[in-house]
Design a protein around this motif. Structure first.
Motif, PDB file in Angstrom:
ATOM      1  N   UNK A   1      33.412  41.316  35.960  1.00  0.00           N
ATOM      2  CA  UNK A   1      34.392  41.686  34.928  1.00  0.00           C
ATOM      3  C   UNK A   1      35.812  41.299  35.344  1.00  0.00           C
ATOM      4  N   UNK A   2      35.962  40.862  36.584  1.00  0.00           N
ATOM      5  CA  UNK A   2      37.282  40.398  37.035  1.00  0.00           C
ATOM      6  C   UNK A   2      37.786  39.271  36.136  1.00  0.00           C
ATOM      7  N   UNK A   3      36.874  38.478  35.567  1.00  0.00           N
ATOM      8  CA  UNK A   3      37.314  37.375  34.700  1.00  0.00           C
ATOM      9  C   UNK A   3      37.952  37.904  33.415  1.00  0.00           C
TER      10      UNK A   3
ATOM     11  N   UNK B   1      39.630  44.091  45.378  1.00  0.00           N
ATOM     12  CA  UNK B   1      41.009  44.599  45.372  1.00  0.00           C
ATOM     13  C   UNK B   1      41.737  44.143  44.112  1.00  0.00           C
ATOM     14  N   UNK B   2      41.540  42.846  43.770  1.00  0.00           N
ATOM     15  CA  UNK B   2      42.194  42.323  42.568  1.00  0.00           C
ATOM     16  C   UNK B   2      41.701  43.045  41.311  1.00  0.00           C
ATOM     17  N   UNK B   3      40.396  43.294  41.242  1.00  0.00           N
ATOM     18  CA  UNK B   3      39.839  43.972  40.057  1.00  0.00           C
ATOM     19  C   UNK B   3      40.370  45.403  39.954  1.00  0.00           C
ATOM     20  N   UNK B   4      40.383  46.110  41.071  1.00  0.00           N
ATOM     21  CA  UNK B   4      40.891  47.493  41.063  1.00  0.00           C
ATOM     22  C   UNK B   4      42.363  47.509  40.638  1.00  0.00           C
ATOM     23  N   UNK B   5      43.159  46.588  41.196  1.00  0.00           N
ATOM     24  CA  UNK B   5      44.599  46.555  40.851  1.00  0.00           C
ATOM     25  C   UNK B   5      44.779  46.241  39.366  1.00  0.00           C
ATOM     26  N   UNK B   6      43.952  45.325  38.845  1.00  0.00           N
ATOM     27  CA  UNK B   6      44.082  44.947  37.421  1.00  0.00           C
ATOM     28  C   UNK B   6      43.692  46.105  36.504  1.00  0.00           C
ATOM     29  N   UNK B   7      42.654  46.852  36.882  1.00  0.00           N
ATOM     30  CA  UNK B   7      42.254  48.013  36.073  1.00  0.00           C
ATOM     31  C   UNK B   7      43.371  49.061  36.104  1.00  0.00           C
TER      32      UNK B   7
END
Ligand SMILES: [Zn+2]
Ligand SMILES: [Zn+2]
Length: 370
Positions: free
Chosen positions: A135-137, A189-195
């Protein structure tokens, strides 16, 4: 019951038998939980609402369903319920829990459907989001392009694939355990920060124990990621405008395991750690796994040394300079920035297509077998 009838009375309440000895204190299970939770609750004091605060902040708590993050959720929830129970009590923040499905990271991980169901029933007040790693995309739209650039010519990126298959193909192209673990950590880390950004969260509460932070600090340096260690191990602002905090930083993993053992509500939520096998070849382990083993073994013998590593790492100051170039993938400072190694990485073929990435990320590229 009078204390004299107890064989080993708790040092605090003197009304129950000692169950645990923690830091030279002999405590019953209730006093143990109180003693341990206090070390976390006092870190929440910076969120105590002031007179001028109008909007209650939101906090994102990424939950792996492992022992540490589950214990953190339990402690934070208990504090919120305590605040709600006071006649004029003010809740410090609203909690949002993020679960990234472990089976989307490693297909050998079992389904969490049952654990997740119990989680929602047990802790009813937080908001919940459940995602898969691909889901990072959706949350970081640039990530497809970044990964395409990063993977380089050695990797055939197929844009017609689904998000899940496209990310799987990229991750499968990483040849070493160290690089695979390194990149998974970057993506998570990127996904958590984006959420956190999407939901307007002020901070992320990571469930890393003292032991885990010490292992990360040691592994990060050996992976060439010294410059981005600041927000991975110390409390402060991340490159994405969200604070990263580590409320369990004063607690050892063994203390969290003990805490979980006297929280029956966690028994059907927590996925126990896979036992560390001594039969695994060292060369098949990532540096992160090696460091976790090292810290667990040494930390059991010399806990003070490992807490020193984590405590010292928390004093690191950010090396991100305003306007300084940052890595497109991990957000860390790129080369030739104060505080970085100053090393400029190139691919084996000598091209410069990796120039938007930092030294640590370059080392994990598919075409660099190091
Ligand atoms: Zn007691
Ligand atoms: Zn990077």
């Amino acid at each position: 019951m009078p204390a004299k009838e107890l064989s080993r009375p708790c040092m605090d309440c003197k009304e129950a038998e000692t169950v645990f000895t923690v830091r030279k204190r002999q405590l019953c299970s209730d006093c143990y939980k109180h003693f341990i939770a206090f070390k976390v609750h006092r870190r929440m004091e910076i969120y105590r609402p002031g007179k001028t605060q109008e909007v209650r902040p939101k906090i994102l708590l990424p939950l792996s369903l492992g022992v540490s993050s589950s214990v953190l959720l339990s402690m934070v929830e208990a504090q919120i319920q305590h605040q709600l129970a006071k006649p004029y009590g003010k809740v410090f923040f609203d909690l949002h829990v993020l679960v990234i499905d472990p089976s989307s990271i490693n297909p050998s991980n079992a389904s969490i459907d049952d654990n997740y169901k119990v989680l929602l029933e047990t802790f009813q007040s937080p908001a919940y989001t459940r995602l898969s790693i691909h889901d990072i995309f959706d949350y970081v739209p640039d990530m497809k392009e970044i990964i395409h650039e990063y993977a380089g010519s050695q990797f055939a990126d197929d844009s017609s694939l689904s998000n899940e298959d496209r990310l799987s193909a990229f991750r499968a192209s990483i040849s070493t355990a160290t690089s695979a673990a390194d990149l998974d950590y970057v993506l998570l880390t990127r996904l958590v920060a984006a959420v956190a950004q999407k939901h307007g969260c002020k901070s992320v509460f990571w469930g890393d124990s003292d032991s885990r932070l010490a292992a990360r600090a040691l592994a990060g340096v050996s992976k060439g990621r010294g410059a981005s260690m600041t927000w991975q191990v110390s409390d402060g602002m991340s490159p994405w405008g969200v604070r990263f905090e580590f409320p369990l930083r004063d607690l050892y993993k063994t203390e969290l395991l003990q805490y979980a053992s006297v929280c029956p509500e966690l028994s059907d939520i927590v996925i126990p750690d896979a036992p560390l096998s001594d039969n695994v070849l060292t060369k098949n382990l990532s540096i992160d796994e090696l460091m976790i083993r090292y810290v667990q073994n040494q930390g059991a013998k010399y806990p003070g040394i490992m807490s020193n590593v984590a405590r010292t790492a928390n004093k690191l100051e950010s090396s991100c300079i305003e306007g300084g170039a940052s890595c497109a993938l991990c957000g860390g400072p790129r080369g030739n920035v104060k505080g970085n190694t100053g090393v400029t990485a190139t691919t084996q073929s000598g091209d410069s297509e990796g120039s938007q990435f930092c030294y640590g990320c370059m080392r994990s590229r598919p075409d660099l077998k190091c």
